[in-house]
Design an enzyme around this catalytic site. Structure first.
Site, PDB file in Angstrom:
ATOM      1  N   HIS A 110       0.855  -1.191   0.000  1.00 42.68           N
ATOM      2  CA  HIS A 110       0.000   0.000   0.000  1.00 42.68           C
ATOM      3  C   HIS A 110       0.889   1.238   0.000  1.00 42.68           C
ATOM      4  O   HIS A 110       1.821   1.337   0.813  1.00 42.68           O
ATOM      5  CB  HIS A 110      -0.916  -0.002   1.223  1.00 42.68           C
ATOM      6  CG  HIS A 110      -1.817   1.194   1.242  1.00 42.68           C
ATOM      7  ND1 HIS A 110      -2.933   1.293   0.450  1.00 42.68           N
ATOM      8  CD2 HIS A 110      -1.739   2.376   1.921  1.00 42.68           C
ATOM      9  CE1 HIS A 110      -3.513   2.464   0.645  1.00 42.68           C
ATOM     10  NE2 HIS A 110      -2.808   3.136   1.530  1.00 42.68           N
ATOM     11  N   SER A 137       4.071   0.553   2.473  1.00 45.31           N
ATOM     12  CA  SER A 137       3.988  -0.479   3.515  1.00 45.31           C
ATOM     13  C   SER A 137       3.622  -1.816   2.892  1.00 45.31           C
ATOM     14  O   SER A 137       2.710  -1.886   2.058  1.00 45.31           O
ATOM     15  CB  SER A 137       2.884  -0.138   4.529  1.00 45.31           C
ATOM     16  OG  SER A 137       3.040   1.157   5.056  1.00 45.31           O
ATOM     17  N   ASP A 146      -6.655  -2.350   4.280  1.00 47.01           N
ATOM     18  CA  ASP A 146      -5.337  -1.730   4.490  1.00 47.01           C
ATOM     19  C   ASP A 146      -4.935  -1.766   5.967  1.00 47.01           C
ATOM     20  O   ASP A 146      -4.172  -0.910   6.422  1.00 47.01           O
ATOM     21  CB  ASP A 146      -5.311  -0.277   3.976  1.00 47.01           C
ATOM     22  CG  ASP A 146      -5.570  -0.180   2.483  1.00 47.01           C
ATOM     23  OD1 ASP A 146      -5.197  -1.113   1.761  1.00 47.01           O
ATOM     24  OD2 ASP A 146      -6.151   0.835   2.052  1.00 47.01           O
TER      25      ASP A 146
HETATM   26  C1  GAR Z   1       1.511   0.465  -6.358  1.00 48.47           C
HETATM   27  O1  GAR Z   1       2.157   1.683  -6.132  1.00 48.47           O
HETATM   28  C2  GAR Z   1       0.780  -0.009  -5.122  1.00 48.47           C
HETATM   29  O2  GAR Z   1       1.346   0.454  -3.943  1.00 48.47           O
HETATM   30  C3  GAR Z   1      -0.592   0.577  -5.316  1.00 48.47           C
HETATM   31  O3  GAR Z   1      -0.836   0.492  -6.682  1.00 48.47           O
HETATM   32  C4  GAR Z   1       0.389   0.621  -7.393  1.00 48.47           C
HETATM   33  C5  GAR Z   1       0.425  -0.447  -8.457  1.00 48.47           C
HETATM   34  O4  GAR Z   1       1.487  -0.243  -9.336  1.00 48.47           O
HETATM   35  N1  GAR Z   1      -1.552  -0.172  -4.567  1.00 48.47           N
HETATM   36  C6  GAR Z   1      -2.634   0.357  -4.014  1.00 48.47           C
HETATM   37  O5  GAR Z   1      -2.929   1.532  -4.121  1.00 48.47           O
HETATM   38  C7  GAR Z   1      -3.491  -0.619  -3.234  1.00 48.47           C
HETATM   39  N2  GAR Z   1      -4.380   0.056  -2.368  1.00 48.47           N
HETATM   40  P1  GAR Z   1       1.963  -1.417 -10.308  1.00 48.47           P
HETATM   41  O6  GAR Z   1       0.717  -1.940 -11.032  1.00 48.47           O
HETATM   42  O7  GAR Z   1       2.890  -0.737 -11.269  1.00 48.47           O
HETATM   43  O8  GAR Z   1       2.634  -2.450  -9.477  1.00 48.47           O
END
Ligand code: GAR
Length: 207
Positions: A110, A137, A146
């Site tokens: 997250h 995190s 979360d």
């Molecule tokens: C990441 O930054 C992750 O922390 C966030 O989505 C992004 C996905 O990036 N997750 C959330 O917001 C979950 N609540 P990615 O598809 O390039 O890995």
């Protein structure tokens, strides 16, 4: 060889970090056996195909409700007998039944220093609050959104005039570094859950 199933909804840069870490040995003796997306156009599905990994898509609109969709997901996931289920930008709330089924072997990343900024738009919210630092995190997934026990966090600075995109870039660089480490700790049982309590190196983590 341990089995990892990754759930995504989008770009899949964290998925890529996990795939690369399995290849380089940062994640020991494990491979990503399947990637499942709730979005047909998620670029992460292309990343999976390019790595020779089963790329699955399930559309929530094909199911009557959340419980029904989550049951269908669990059925597909369990065909791969995962030791670890990794949520990597999976942008759907999960039903209690699904979470309980994988509790202790499902982790999420997250983009905030939990317990700060659960939910969406975390980078902009940290900027708007005037915070001088932000981060990411990795936590075990429990029924509280979360809210599961945090295993590892990484901090980044927020500078004056930063945009949300700049902060996100800094955060994601850290995500790609820490998510593989935590995945490996979970597979090695260095981090694990026993009932509702999480442990790291035998010591209880804060709930
Ligand atoms: C990441 O930054 C992750 O922390 C966030 O989505 C992004 C996905 O990036 N997750 C959330 O917001 C979950 N609540 P990615 O598809 O390039 O890995």
């Amino acid at each position: 060889m341990k089995s990892i199933v990754v759930l995504i909804s989008g770009n899949g840069s964290n998925l890529q970090a996990i795939i690369d870490a399995c290849e380089s040995g940062i994640i020991e003796n494990a491979k990503v056996t399947a990637v499942l997306s709730n979005k047909a156009d998620a670029f992460g599905l292309e990343r999976a195909k390019q790595a020779g990994i089963d790329a699955l898509h399930l559309a929530a609109s094909d199911y009557s409700d959340r419980a029904d969709f989550d049951q269908a997901m669990a059925k597909r996931i369990d065909e791969y007998q995962p030791d670890l289920v990794i949520l990597a930008g999976f942008m759907r709330i999960l039903s209690g039944e699904f979470v309980r089924h994988y509790q202790g072997r499902m982790i999420n990343i997250h983009p905030s220093l939990l317990p700060k900024y659960t939910g969406l738009n975390t980078h902009q919210r940290a900027i708007d609050a005037g915070d001088s630092e932000h981060g990411t995190s990795v936590h075990f997934v429990t029924e509280e959104l979360d809210g599961g026990p945090v295993i590892l966090q990484a901090k980044v600075p927020i500078f004056a005039e930063d945009t949300a995109e700049e902060v996100m870039g800094r955060v994601q660089e850290q995500e790609h570094r820490i998510y593989p480490l935590v995945a490996n700790w979970c597979l090695q049982q260095r981090a694990h859950m026993d009932g509702e309590t999480a442990f790291f190196d035998g010591k209880p983590l804060p709930a």
